[in-house]
Scaffold this active site. Structure first.
Site, PDB file in Angstrom:
ATOM      1  CG  ASP A 101      -0.793   7.931   1.098  1.00 41.91           C
ATOM      2  OD1 ASP A 101      -0.293   9.047   1.249  1.00 41.91           O
ATOM      3  OD2 ASP A 101      -1.273   7.539   0.014  1.00 41.91           O
ATOM      4  CG  ASP A 128      -1.753   1.202   1.367  1.00 43.83           C
ATOM      5  OD1 ASP A 128      -2.400   1.574   0.381  1.00 43.83           O
ATOM      6  OD2 ASP A 128      -1.749   1.806   2.455  1.00 43.83           O
TER       7      ASP A 128
END
Length: 228
Positions: free
Chosen positions: A9, A7
């Protein structure tokens, strides 16, 4: 395992400081109480709408005034996307080791492509990232497995041979739905409503920092030499 997907952020890149800077500036401009930095951090993975809602809790998210504030937030962020942003501590070492052993790494994110690409460019990661899957690339985003399968297809690697690392339940759900090996990044931007029982996320593994992540990935991809 033959590849690692992250992922964006809160997992690969620590972007919270820039979001905190912008949201708190908006508070000052409006003469509103300053939103606590830790609270902003918990909303980063929920996207721009959730962060802007912290400043304007009284506005409905479909209100044109709210939408204008949200767009202003995105414009400010897009223009200065990496003022205080960088990879999480020790993440550069992990990426370098993966690359040294020809283990491709990539990103599957719900962050819009124009922002994701700008961020990777700002941190000189564009050419190093083997695959980038964003919401615009799929019909269904995480927690649906479609983006995970798309990334696996672009890498030409079976999804079952890929590690996925994330800091939100939808990340773990998407990885599990694609039969990937899932790692919960407990150092990330854990949402308030889910942070008290990380075992309930049903990840294959939970790591408290990047050093632990490094160790787990080394074992899974059978890397013998570890960078200290």
């Amino acid at each position: 395992m033959k590849a690692v997907l992250f992922d964006l952020d809160g997992t690969l890149i620590d972007t919270a400081a820039d979001f905190i800077r912008i949201i708190q500036a908006m508070c000052r401009e409006e003469g509103r109480d300053i939103v606590d930095a830790d609270l902003i951090r918990t909303q980063v993975s929920e996207g721009a709408r959730a962060m802007v809602k912290l400043v304007y809790p009284e506005l409905a998210v479909e209100d044109p005034i709210f939408l204008a504030h949200r767009q202003r937030f995105l414009d400010i962020y897009g223009n200065d996307i990496a003022v205080d942003t960088d990879l999480f501590e020790s993440m550069y070492l992990l990426l370098e080791e993966l690359e040294a052993h020809d283990i491709p790494w990539g990103i599957v994110t719900n962050k819009p492509r124009w922002l994701s690409e700008s961020l990777l460019n700002a941190l000189n990661l564009t050419e190093r990232c083997a695959v980038l899957v964003c919401p615009e690339d799929v019909a269904k985003t995480k927690p649906d497995p479609e983006p995970m399968f798309l990334a696996a297809n672009q890498l030409k690697i079976d999804a079952k041979q890929i590690i996925y690392v994330g800091d939100h339940p939808r990340d773990i759900d998407a990885g599990r739905n694609a039969k990937m090996y899932t790692i919960l990044a407990a150092y990330g931007y854990l949402p308030l409503q889910h942070k008290d029982d990380l075992n309930a996320w049903q990840a294959d593994c939970i790591v408290k920092n990047v050093a632990e992540l490094h160790q787990v990935i080394n074992k899974l991809v059978d890397i013998k030499q570890t960078i200290a």
